[in-house]
Write a protein that holds these residues in place. Sequence first.
Motif, PDB file in Angstrom:
ATOM      1  N   VAL A 191     -23.933  -7.044  86.334  1.00 21.74           N
ATOM      2  CA  VAL A 191     -23.314  -8.235  85.747  1.00 21.74           C
ATOM      3  C   VAL A 191     -24.069  -9.448  86.282  1.00 21.74           C
ATOM      4  O   VAL A 191     -24.156  -9.660  87.491  1.00 21.74           O
ATOM      5  CB  VAL A 191     -21.821  -8.322  86.109  1.00 21.74           C
ATOM      6  N   ARG A 192     -24.598 -10.249  85.375  1.00 26.63           N
ATOM      7  CA  ARG A 192     -25.464 -11.354  85.773  1.00 26.63           C
ATOM      8  C   ARG A 192     -24.730 -12.692  85.772  1.00 26.63           C
ATOM      9  O   ARG A 192     -23.890 -12.962  84.920  1.00 26.63           O
ATOM     10  CB  ARG A 192     -26.681 -11.439  84.845  1.00 26.63           C
ATOM     11  N   ASN A 193     -25.075 -13.493  86.795  1.00 23.47           N
ATOM     12  CA  ASN A 193     -24.695 -14.903  86.857  1.00 23.47           C
ATOM     13  C   ASN A 193     -23.190 -15.106  86.642  1.00 23.47           C
ATOM     14  O   ASN A 193     -22.756 -15.784  85.709  1.00 23.47           O
ATOM     15  CB  ASN A 193     -25.492 -15.704  85.829  1.00 23.47           C
ATOM     16  N   ILE A 194     -22.418 -14.540  87.529  1.00 29.73           N
ATOM     17  CA  ILE A 194     -20.957 -14.659  87.458  1.00 29.73           C
ATOM     18  C   ILE A 194     -20.541 -16.104  87.752  1.00 29.73           C
ATOM     19  O   ILE A 194     -21.078 -16.747  88.657  1.00 29.73           O
ATOM     20  CB  ILE A 194     -20.292 -13.686  88.446  1.00 29.73           C
ATOM     21  N   ALA A 195     -19.593 -16.608  86.997  1.00 28.17           N
ATOM     22  CA  ALA A 195     -19.142 -17.998  87.132  1.00 28.17           C
ATOM     23  C   ALA A 195     -18.703 -18.307  88.560  1.00 28.17           C
ATOM     24  O   ALA A 195     -17.938 -17.546  89.169  1.00 28.17           O
ATOM     25  CB  ALA A 195     -17.986 -18.264  86.169  1.00 28.17           C
ATOM     26  N   GLY A 196     -19.206 -19.401  89.095  1.00 33.61           N
ATOM     27  CA  GLY A 196     -18.830 -19.844  90.428  1.00 33.61           C
ATOM     28  C   GLY A 196     -19.549 -19.153  91.556  1.00 33.61           C
ATOM     29  O   GLY A 196     -19.360 -19.505  92.730  1.00 33.61           O
ATOM     30  N   ALA A 197     -20.390 -18.167  91.243  1.00 33.00           N
ATOM     31  CA  ALA A 197     -21.094 -17.383  92.252  1.00 33.00           C
ATOM     32  C   ALA A 197     -22.590 -17.678  92.196  1.00 33.00           C
ATOM     33  O   ALA A 197     -23.093 -18.169  91.174  1.00 33.00           O
ATOM     34  CB  ALA A 197     -20.844 -15.893  92.026  1.00 33.00           C
ATOM     35  N   PRO A 198     -23.323 -17.380  93.265  1.00 31.68           N
ATOM     36  CA  PRO A 198     -24.775 -17.554  93.215  1.00 31.68           C
ATOM     37  C   PRO A 198     -25.380 -16.771  92.056  1.00 31.68           C
ATOM     38  O   PRO A 198     -24.923 -15.671  91.723  1.00 31.68           O
ATOM     39  CB  PRO A 198     -25.233 -16.993  94.564  1.00 31.68           C
TER      40      PRO A 198
END
Length: 362
Positions: A230-237
């Motif tokens: 899962v790529r580029n999760i909201a709020g995460a690096p």
Amino acid sequence: MQSGSVKQGSLVFSAGPSALREIRENGFDPARIGTLAGASGGAKWLVLSQLDRVVARRLLPELQGPVHTIGTSIGAWRFACYAQRDPLAAIDRFEEAYLSQTYSEKPDRHEITAKSREILDYVFGEDGVEEVLSNPVLRMHVMTCRARNLLSIDKPAALAAGLMTAATANVASRRALGAFFERVLFHDDRDRPPFFELTGFPMRQVAMSSENMKDAILATGSIPMVLEGVRNIAGAPRGTYRDGGIIDYHLDFPHAGEDRLALYLHFYNFIKPGWFDKPLSWRQPSQASIDRTILISPSASFVARLPNEKIPDRHDFENYTPERRVRDWRTAVKACEELADELEEVLDSGRMAERLEPLQAA
């Protein structure tokens, strides 16, 4: 239920030293539970679904918050059910969707990932995410792995090479995995859990929100080569997030704070630290990790009576026809009512202390 009316020996009850001492001295009190822990395991969770219902019905109403849930992979999916307003209904939805999942003859990771998202959406329904975030007692936390270098790429050749290198490095030192993955804890920021800051591996903390909860849960079950990261999760690096069980397969870190206990329904009566440690007989968890933990698991004699003499697992998709897999899984789930009956009997009779044995590291 009458004491003694249930066949004994289907469950193993064990506890770390401090938990064992406390329960033998004072008995088992659900109000003492400060953490609910759940391991990675995919389809193995089906052997726990009946026990999950007992916990939801009997123990959740007696908990005194905040109580932290911590899971990787399927453990996080289970607790997403626990923390909804009607946990029993959520468990029912999850079990039926899991049992009924079907695929093409040779599904690729795109198809499997899409099906996982479909199941997750069904389990949560319209309001499930907000119910979890506003649960008055439970605080849900999800551990994932953020991949580095080759392991962040979903191209099979690159990913396979990265996994082989990581597995080889892990044989020499578990801490070597820190060069390939970092822990990322998605947490309910209303209360800080006892595992908020862990040593041994690079780690980041990200507040759980309605924008990232589903992605975090999907990520922690994203087995490399089986599901897409899962790529580029909201709020995460930014980056690719994968199965939290790669580092924390059975959660080798202290589950509960010094003033509370952890309840851990598990497939086995032992703990393996990481995903790559499964074949490593010498790799054991630290004693501090299990000190305040109560672990409840099916006995070997019970498992021997299940279809194919084993707990369901994801390899059943490859080894059996869809019809046989579904039949065997449903038979196993039905058989596990025996586990639920035994747990009910132990709770009713107050016999937890006499059933407990020391929890071995491995």
